[in-house]
Design a protein around this motif. Sequence first.
Motif, PDB file in Angstrom:
ATOM      1  N   VAL A   1      43.941  31.543  25.175  1.00  0.00           N
ATOM      2  CA  VAL A   1      42.913  30.867  24.385  1.00  0.00           C
ATOM      3  C   VAL A   1      41.722  31.803  24.181  1.00  0.00           C
ATOM      4  N   ASN A   2      41.203  31.809  22.989  1.00  0.00           N
ATOM      5  CA  ASN A   2      39.957  32.512  22.704  1.00  0.00           C
ATOM      6  C   ASN A   2      38.946  31.478  22.233  1.00  0.00           C
ATOM      7  N   PRO A   3      38.155  30.924  23.171  1.00  0.00           N
ATOM      8  CA  PRO A   3      37.270  29.811  22.818  1.00  0.00           C
ATOM      9  C   PRO A   3      36.197  30.194  21.794  1.00  0.00           C
ATOM     10  N   LEU A   4      35.876  31.471  21.709  1.00  0.00           N
ATOM     11  CA  LEU A   4      34.843  31.895  20.760  1.00  0.00           C
ATOM     12  C   LEU A   4      35.227  31.602  19.324  1.00  0.00           C
ATOM     13  N   CYS A   5      36.527  31.629  19.061  1.00  0.00           N
ATOM     14  CA  CYS A   5      36.993  31.479  17.684  1.00  0.00           C
ATOM     15  C   CYS A   5      37.870  30.245  17.535  1.00  0.00           C
ATOM     16  N   GLY A   6      38.400  29.744  18.666  1.00  0.00           N
ATOM     17  CA  GLY A   6      39.329  28.619  18.585  1.00  0.00           C
ATOM     18  C   GLY A   6      40.777  29.045  18.466  1.00  0.00           C
ATOM     19  N   ASP A   7      41.044  30.326  18.686  1.00  0.00           N
ATOM     20  CA  ASP A   7      42.428  30.815  18.646  1.00  0.00           C
ATOM     21  C   ASP A   7      43.187  30.313  19.870  1.00  0.00           C
ATOM     22  N   GLU A   8      44.405  29.860  19.631  1.00  0.00           N
ATOM     23  CA  GLU A   8      45.285  29.435  20.722  1.00  0.00           C
ATOM     24  C   GLU A   8      46.673  29.969  20.458  1.00  0.00           C
TER      25      GLU A   8
ATOM     26  N   GLY B   1      45.358  29.870  14.870  1.00  0.00           N
ATOM     27  CA  GLY B   1      44.099  30.597  14.953  1.00  0.00           C
ATOM     28  C   GLY B   1      43.760  31.254  13.639  1.00  0.00           C
ATOM     29  N   CYS B   2      42.821  32.168  13.730  1.00  0.00           N
ATOM     30  CA  CYS B   2      42.353  32.854  12.525  1.00  0.00           C
ATOM     31  C   CYS B   2      43.379  33.909  12.097  1.00  0.00           C
ATOM     32  N   SER B   3      43.167  34.467  10.940  1.00  0.00           N
ATOM     33  CA  SER B   3      44.121  35.423  10.384  1.00  0.00           C
ATOM     34  C   SER B   3      44.283  36.644  11.278  1.00  0.00           C
ATOM     35  N   ILE B   4      43.203  37.090  11.897  1.00  0.00           N
ATOM     36  CA  ILE B   4      43.275  38.295  12.734  1.00  0.00           C
ATOM     37  C   ILE B   4      44.136  38.032  13.966  1.00  0.00           C
ATOM     38  N   ASN B   5      43.934  36.886  14.571  1.00  0.00           N
ATOM     39  CA  ASN B   5      44.720  36.529  15.752  1.00  0.00           C
ATOM     40  C   ASN B   5      46.204  36.377  15.399  1.00  0.00           C
ATOM     41  N   MET B   6      46.473  35.684  14.319  1.00  0.00           N
ATOM     42  CA  MET B   6      47.859  35.449  13.919  1.00  0.00           C
ATOM     43  C   MET B   6      48.557  36.764  13.561  1.00  0.00           C
TER      44      MET B   6
ATOM     45  N   LYS C   1      38.046  40.186  19.978  1.00  0.00           N
ATOM     46  CA  LYS C   1      38.695  39.254  20.911  1.00  0.00           C
ATOM     47  C   LYS C   1      39.874  38.528  20.256  1.00  0.00           C
ATOM     48  N   CYS C   2      39.743  38.229  18.975  1.00  0.00           N
ATOM     49  CA  CYS C   2      40.839  37.582  18.234  1.00  0.00           C
ATOM     50  C   CYS C   2      42.057  38.497  18.212  1.00  0.00           C
ATOM     51  N   ALA C   3      41.800  39.785  17.960  1.00  0.00           N
ATOM     52  CA  ALA C   3      42.898  40.751  17.871  1.00  0.00           C
ATOM     53  C   ALA C   3      43.527  41.011  19.231  1.00  0.00           C
TER      54      ALA C   3
HETATM   55 ZN    ZN Z   1      40.017  34.357  15.855  1.00  0.00          ZN
END
Ligand code: ZN
Length: 149
Positions: A35-42, A64-69, A128-130
């Motif tokens: 989990v990245n709570p800063l962005c909401g990525d899971e 999550g966001c495009s970077i995380n995905m 962090k997303c990446a």
């Molecule tokens: Zn993100």
Amino acid sequence: MSLSDDLYRETILDHYHNPRNNGTIDDATAKIEGVNPLCGDELTLYLNVSEDGKIQDVKLQAHGCSINMASGSMMSEAVMGQSVERAKEIIETFKEMMLNKEQDVPLEDDLEDLEALRGVKKYPVRIKCALLPWNTLLDGLAEACAAKK
Ligand code: ZN
């Protein structure tokens, strides 16, 4: 938040819209949530590691966001079929590329797809997303190796 075009390069968008190795593994050696709570990525990462230490299968379910995905999708391709040791080297190289503020860390030829994520380095909030999928993989490899002992 406005992000410049180079953050959304074609490769990132392609992986975002068509994430590779998306899914689950029923009898996974390791199943880890990140989990990245800063962005909401899971994301949930599933790993199958063979007796001789090869990553036989890796699957991800990410929201999550495009970077995380995109980062998770690229990661799954980079480590699929690799030995656990090699996967750890790839993780280190990627993290070094994203986190080294002093210099640009070069990527080996067989990792050049990951080059698309280098631009994210300019957006500290997005680093962090990446990194989330990669840190989750590191936890997963530790769990997979512990499970075999
Ligand atoms: Zn993100």
